[in-house]
Design an enzyme around this catalytic site. Structure first.
Site, mmCIF file in Angstrom:
data_model
loop_
_atom_site.group_PDB
_atom_site.id
_atom_site.type_symbol
_atom_site.label_atom_id
_atom_site.label_comp_id
_atom_site.label_asym_id
_atom_site.label_seq_id
_atom_site.Cartn_x
_atom_site.Cartn_y
_atom_site.Cartn_z
ATOM 1 C CE LYS A 118 26.152 59.970 5.482
ATOM 2 N NZ LYS A 118 24.960 60.168 4.247
ATOM 3 C CE1 TYR B 262 21.102 57.754 7.905
ATOM 4 C CE2 TYR B 262 22.833 56.195 7.560
ATOM 5 C CZ TYR B 262 21.943 57.400 7.312
ATOM 6 O OH TYR B 262 23.709 58.426 7.529
ATOM 7 C CG PHE C 5 17.049 56.910 0.316
ATOM 8 C CD1 PHE C 5 17.619 56.999 1.561
ATOM 9 C CD2 PHE C 5 16.180 57.293 -0.131
ATOM 10 C CE1 PHE C 5 17.074 57.736 2.000
ATOM 11 C CE2 PHE C 5 15.017 58.099 0.762
ATOM 12 C CZ PHE C 5 15.998 58.526 1.999
ATOM 13 N NE ARG D 102 20.726 67.857 9.391
ATOM 14 C CZ ARG D 102 20.232 67.042 8.164
ATOM 15 N NH1 ARG D 102 21.398 66.183 8.517
ATOM 16 N NH2 ARG D 102 19.299 67.059 7.324
ATOM 17 C CB THR E 12 20.048 65.701 2.485
ATOM 18 O OG1 THR E 12 18.949 65.693 3.434
ATOM 19 C CG2 THR E 12 19.679 64.417 1.571
ATOM 20 N NE ARG F 147 25.675 66.226 2.896
ATOM 21 C CZ ARG F 147 24.798 65.668 4.182
ATOM 22 N NH1 ARG F 147 23.733 66.459 4.179
ATOM 23 N NH2 ARG F 147 24.603 64.787 4.758
ATOM 24 C CG ASN G 260 24.822 62.985 1.576
ATOM 25 O OD1 ASN G 260 25.466 61.636 2.029
ATOM 26 N ND2 ASN G 260 23.920 63.513 2.323
ATOM 27 C CG HIS H 246 24.569 61.239 10.291
ATOM 28 N ND1 HIS H 246 23.540 60.748 10.047
ATOM 29 C CD2 HIS H 246 24.908 61.223 11.906
ATOM 30 C CE1 HIS H 246 22.939 61.305 11.077
ATOM 31 N NE2 HIS H 246 23.783 60.874 11.910
ATOM 32 C CD GLU I 47 21.410 60.307 13.906
ATOM 33 O OE1 GLU I 47 22.325 61.141 14.349
ATOM 34 O OE2 GLU I 47 20.437 60.028 13.731
HETATM 35 N N1 UDP Z 1 19.810 59.309 0.630
HETATM 36 C C1 UDP Z 1 19.837 58.754 -0.488
HETATM 37 N N2 UDP Z 1 18.850 59.610 -1.359
HETATM 38 C C2 UDP Z 1 18.374 60.780 -1.471
HETATM 39 C C3 UDP Z 1 17.772 60.771 -0.010
HETATM 40 C C4 UDP Z 1 19.426 60.327 1.143
HETATM 41 O O1 UDP Z 1 20.527 58.164 -0.552
HETATM 42 O O2 UDP Z 1 17.224 60.630 -2.128
HETATM 43 C C5 UDP Z 1 20.513 59.182 2.381
HETATM 44 C C6 UDP Z 1 21.703 60.649 1.818
HETATM 45 O O3 UDP Z 1 23.025 60.170 2.295
HETATM 46 C C7 UDP Z 1 21.408 60.832 2.795
HETATM 47 C C8 UDP Z 1 20.713 59.878 4.253
HETATM 48 O O4 UDP Z 1 20.393 58.911 2.912
HETATM 49 O O5 UDP Z 1 22.377 61.646 3.888
HETATM 50 C C9 UDP Z 1 20.029 60.792 5.624
HETATM 51 O O6 UDP Z 1 19.382 60.711 4.569
HETATM 52 P P1 UDP Z 1 18.114 61.583 5.440
HETATM 53 O O7 UDP Z 1 16.810 62.430 4.117
HETATM 54 O O8 UDP Z 1 18.327 61.555 6.563
HETATM 55 O O9 UDP Z 1 20.057 63.335 5.150
HETATM 56 P P2 UDP Z 1 20.581 63.673 6.068
HETATM 57 O O10 UDP Z 1 20.226 63.627 7.295
HETATM 58 O O11 UDP Z 1 21.585 62.813 5.987
HETATM 59 O O12 UDP Z 1 20.713 65.405 5.455
HETATM 60 MG MG MG Z 2 19.540 62.574 8.460
#
Ligand code: UDP
Ligand code: MG
Length: 149
Positions: free
Chosen positions: A9, A49, A57, A85, A91, A102, A112, A115, A126
Site C-alpha cells: 500500500k 474494495y 472507513f 494471509r 488486519t 504487519r 497496515n 493487502h 482481484e
Molecule cells: N481498515 C480500516 N479500519 C478498520 C478496518 C479496516 O482502516 O476498522 C482498512 C485496513 O487498511 C484494511 C482494509 O481497510 O487492510 C481492508 O479491510 P479488510 O477487513 O478487508 O482487512 P484486510 O483484508 O486488509 O486484512
Molecule cells: Mg480484505
C-alpha cells in the site's frame, strides 16, 4: 497451484518496505508471476474494495489507497491464499503476532502497509481486476522439485 493478489500500500511504499515484503514471499518459496508499480484511481479502489462499501472507513480507505503509488503483484504457490494471509497477520497490526508482516512492520489499522486476497474467490477477482493476461510472465522455475514433493 493457486494464485493470489498482493499489494504494498502507499504507506508501505513510502516507508521503503517493498523490498522487505517481496523478500518474505520469495524466501518462503512462492513464485512471482506479475507485478507493476502504479497509482490507482479512487474509483478503481472503490471497485477493489466493493465488499466493504457499507463500512464507515470505506471512503477514507479508497482515498488513501489512491493517494500514492502501490506495488501490485500476483504470486503463485500451493495453498498460497491462506498462507499469505497468515504471513500478513491480522488486519489490525496491534493484534498481529511478531513474525508476521504487519506484526513486524507497522502499528496502525489504517496504515497496515499491505493487502492480500482473503479467499480464493476474491483472489481470482482481484487478479483479474488488477492485471491483464499479457502482463503475466511465463517461465519455468528451477526450484519446484525442491519446494514440492
Ligand atoms: N481498515 C480500516 N479500519 C478498520 C478496518 C479496516 O482502516 O476498522 C482498512 C485496513 O487498511 C484494511 C482494509 O481497510 O487492510 C481492508 O479491510 P479488510 O477487513 O478487508 O482487512 P484486510 O483484508 O486488509 O486484512
Ligand atoms: Mg480484505
Amino acid at each position: 497451484m493457486e494464485r493470489t493478489f498482493i499489494a504494498v500500500k502507499p504507506d508501505g511504499v513510502q516507508r521503503g518496505l517493498i523490498g522487505e515484503i517481496i523478500k518474505r514471499f520469495e524466501t518462503r518459496g512462492f513464485r512471482l508471476v506479475a507485478s507493476k508499480f502504479m497509482k490507482a484511481s479512487e474509483d478503481f479502489m472503490k471497485t477493489h474494495y466493493l465488499d466493504l462499501k457499507d463500512m464507515p472507513f470505506y471512503a477514507g480507505l479508497c482515498k488513501y489507497m489512491s493517494s500514492g503509488p502501490v506495488f501490485a503483484m500476483v504470486w503463485e504457490g500451493q495453498n498460497i491464499v491462506k498462507l499469505v494471509r497468515m504471513m500478513l497477520g491480522e488486519t489490525n497490526p496491534a493484534d498481529s503476532k511478531p513474525g508476521s508482516i504487519r506484526g513486524d512492520l507497522c502499528i496502525n489499522i489504517g496504515r497496515n502497509i499491505i493487502h492480500g486476497s482473503d479467499t480464493l474467490e476474491n483472489a481470482k477477482r482481484e487478479v483479474g481486476l488488477w492485471f491483464k493476461a499479457e502482463e503475466f510472465v511465463e517461465y519455468t522455475p528451477c526450484t519446484q522439485p525442491f519446494l514440492y514433493e
